[in-house]
Design a protein around this motif. Sequence first.
Motif, mmCIF file in Angstrom:
data_model
loop_
_atom_site.group_PDB
_atom_site.id
_atom_site.type_symbol
_atom_site.label_atom_id
_atom_site.label_comp_id
_atom_site.label_asym_id
_atom_site.label_seq_id
_atom_site.Cartn_x
_atom_site.Cartn_y
_atom_site.Cartn_z
ATOM 1 N N PRO A 1 63.292 -65.661 19.960
ATOM 2 C CA PRO A 1 62.133 -66.114 19.183
ATOM 3 C C PRO A 1 62.488 -66.616 17.780
ATOM 4 C CG PRO A 1 62.296 -63.744 18.982
ATOM 5 C CD PRO A 1 63.458 -64.195 19.863
ATOM 6 N N MET A 2 63.778 -66.775 17.484
ATOM 7 C CA MET A 2 64.175 -67.154 16.116
ATOM 8 C C MET A 2 64.545 -68.626 15.951
ATOM 9 S SD MET A 2 63.512 -64.819 14.056
ATOM 10 C CE MET A 2 64.237 -65.577 12.613
ATOM 11 N N LEU A 3 64.376 -69.442 16.970
ATOM 12 C CA LEU A 3 64.550 -70.886 16.786
ATOM 13 C C LEU A 3 63.231 -71.408 16.228
ATOM 14 C CD1 LEU A 3 66.130 -73.482 16.972
ATOM 15 C CD2 LEU A 3 65.460 -73.658 19.372
ATOM 16 N N LEU A 4 63.238 -71.800 14.958
ATOM 17 C CA LEU A 4 62.001 -72.110 14.240
ATOM 18 C C LEU A 4 61.873 -73.577 13.862
ATOM 19 C CD1 LEU A 4 61.930 -68.931 11.972
ATOM 20 C CD2 LEU A 4 60.836 -69.289 14.196
ATOM 21 N N VAL A 5 62.564 -74.444 14.579
ATOM 22 C CA VAL A 5 62.407 -75.898 14.435
ATOM 23 C C VAL A 5 62.105 -76.434 15.830
ATOM 24 C CG1 VAL A 5 63.548 -78.067 13.852
ATOM 25 C CG2 VAL A 5 63.983 -76.037 12.468
ATOM 26 N N ASP A 6 60.973 -77.112 15.951
ATOM 27 C CA ASP A 6 60.558 -77.627 17.255
ATOM 28 C C ASP A 6 61.090 -79.023 17.545
ATOM 29 O OD1 ASP A 6 59.001 -75.325 17.674
ATOM 30 O OD2 ASP A 6 57.270 -76.232 16.689
ATOM 31 N N ARG A 7 61.139 -79.857 16.496
ATOM 32 C CA ARG A 7 61.491 -81.255 16.708
ATOM 33 C C ARG A 7 61.964 -81.861 15.389
ATOM 34 N NH1 ARG A 7 56.429 -83.483 17.920
ATOM 35 N NH2 ARG A 7 56.307 -84.629 15.978
ATOM 36 N N ILE A 8 62.830 -82.845 15.503
ATOM 37 C CA ILE A 8 63.254 -83.628 14.346
ATOM 38 C C ILE A 8 62.625 -85.006 14.507
ATOM 39 C CG2 ILE A 8 65.205 -84.571 13.062
ATOM 40 C CD1 ILE A 8 65.126 -81.433 13.247
ATOM 41 N N PRO B 1 71.818 -88.876 8.786
ATOM 42 C CA PRO B 1 72.939 -87.964 8.533
ATOM 43 C C PRO B 1 73.564 -88.210 7.160
ATOM 44 C CG PRO B 1 73.024 -88.767 10.779
ATOM 45 C CD PRO B 1 71.960 -89.574 10.065
ATOM 46 N N GLY B 2 73.819 -87.123 6.462
ATOM 47 C CA GLY B 2 74.395 -87.189 5.126
ATOM 48 C C GLY B 2 73.373 -87.425 4.031
ATOM 49 N N SER C 1 67.886 -77.511 7.527
ATOM 50 C CA SER C 1 69.064 -77.855 6.712
ATOM 51 C C SER C 1 70.339 -77.763 7.540
ATOM 52 C CB SER C 1 69.165 -76.917 5.506
ATOM 53 O OG SER C 1 68.008 -76.987 4.723
ATOM 54 N N ALA C 2 70.430 -76.753 8.397
ATOM 55 C CA ALA C 2 71.614 -76.577 9.240
ATOM 56 C C ALA C 2 71.758 -77.729 10.239
ATOM 57 C CB ALA C 2 71.552 -75.235 9.965
ATOM 58 N N VAL C 3 70.646 -78.185 10.800
ATOM 59 C CA VAL C 3 70.689 -79.332 11.714
ATOM 60 C C VAL C 3 71.161 -80.575 10.961
ATOM 61 C CG1 VAL C 3 69.284 -80.904 13.120
ATOM 62 C CG2 VAL C 3 68.963 -78.430 13.319
ATOM 63 N N LEU C 4 70.619 -80.797 9.763
ATOM 64 C CA LEU C 4 71.033 -81.946 8.948
ATOM 65 C C LEU C 4 72.529 -81.875 8.647
ATOM 66 C CD1 LEU C 4 70.572 -84.447 7.176
ATOM 67 C CD2 LEU C 4 69.770 -82.899 5.358
ATOM 68 N N TYR C 5 73.006 -80.717 8.259
ATOM 69 C CA TYR C 5 74.425 -80.545 7.939
ATOM 70 C C TYR C 5 75.299 -80.807 9.172
ATOM 71 C CZ TYR C 5 78.783 -78.186 6.755
ATOM 72 O OH TYR C 5 80.106 -77.891 6.553
ATOM 73 N N HIS D 1 59.222 -79.981 7.303
ATOM 74 C CA HIS D 1 60.274 -79.715 6.322
ATOM 75 C C HIS D 1 60.951 -81.035 5.977
ATOM 76 C CE1 HIS D 1 59.774 -75.489 7.147
ATOM 77 N NE2 HIS D 1 60.113 -75.650 8.412
ATOM 78 N N ARG D 2 61.019 -81.330 4.691
ATOM 79 C CA ARG D 2 61.688 -82.535 4.195
ATOM 80 C C ARG D 2 62.883 -82.063 3.367
ATOM 81 N NH1 ARG D 2 56.222 -85.490 1.918
ATOM 82 N NH2 ARG D 2 55.064 -85.375 3.888
ATOM 83 N N VAL D 3 64.067 -82.248 3.912
ATOM 84 C CA VAL D 3 65.281 -81.737 3.279
ATOM 85 C C VAL D 3 66.217 -82.892 2.966
ATOM 86 C CG1 VAL D 3 67.270 -80.198 3.571
ATOM 87 C CG2 VAL D 3 65.050 -79.540 4.517
ATOM 88 N N LYS D 4 66.815 -82.844 1.773
ATOM 89 C CA LYS D 4 67.796 -83.851 1.345
ATOM 90 C C LYS D 4 69.104 -83.155 0.988
ATOM 91 C CE LYS D 4 64.325 -86.752 -0.856
ATOM 92 N NZ LYS D 4 63.860 -87.304 -2.130
ATOM 93 N N ILE D 5 70.209 -83.820 1.276
ATOM 94 C CA ILE D 5 71.523 -83.303 0.881
ATOM 95 C C ILE D 5 71.838 -83.788 -0.531
ATOM 96 C CG2 ILE D 5 74.008 -83.519 1.277
ATOM 97 C CD1 ILE D 5 73.507 -83.327 4.222
#
Length: 158
Positions: free
Chosen positions: A17-24, A29-30, A72-76, A113-117
């Motif tokens: 139950p700890m996968l908390l991202v359904d879709r991108i 990348p980067g 963030s982990a998926v983006l990385y 979630h909007r994440v930037k590196i």
Amino acid sequence: MAIDHEEIKALIPHRYPMLLVDRIDHIEPGVKIIALKRVLSSDSCFTQPRSNRQNRLAYPNSLMIESMGQASAVLYSLSLKSRSQEASGIVLLGSITGFKFHHDVFPGDKMEHRVKISSLLSSAAVCEGSTWVGETLVAEAKRMLVLNRPSGELKKVS
């Protein structure tokens, strides 16, 4: 480029139950990612009584942080792949600073979630991000450190 649930599971070790991202919905990348998590009344966090929370119907803040960390982990992970590198172990959220909650999130809401590196290295990435429900900013993080650690370096707790 959009990524579905199965592709997300190939990039990070989290499972129900700890996968908390359904879709991108979008990824560069980067650079940045837009990841979605729909909050459901059937989510496991709502099956246990939570008398210590002011609003027991609200999604737990700790899970909101975790969900943004997973985005963030998926983006990385995909950023490394775009450089022809692979994560050599487990990608995880190492630290977070400047996290602010602005509004509660409830079942039926869709978190975006909007994440930037900010900085990308082979063993870590520094990110910043925000979480939105529709046009409402519900949370933001000034800095998140995402790490790539070899599996052997992580000790099992018994």
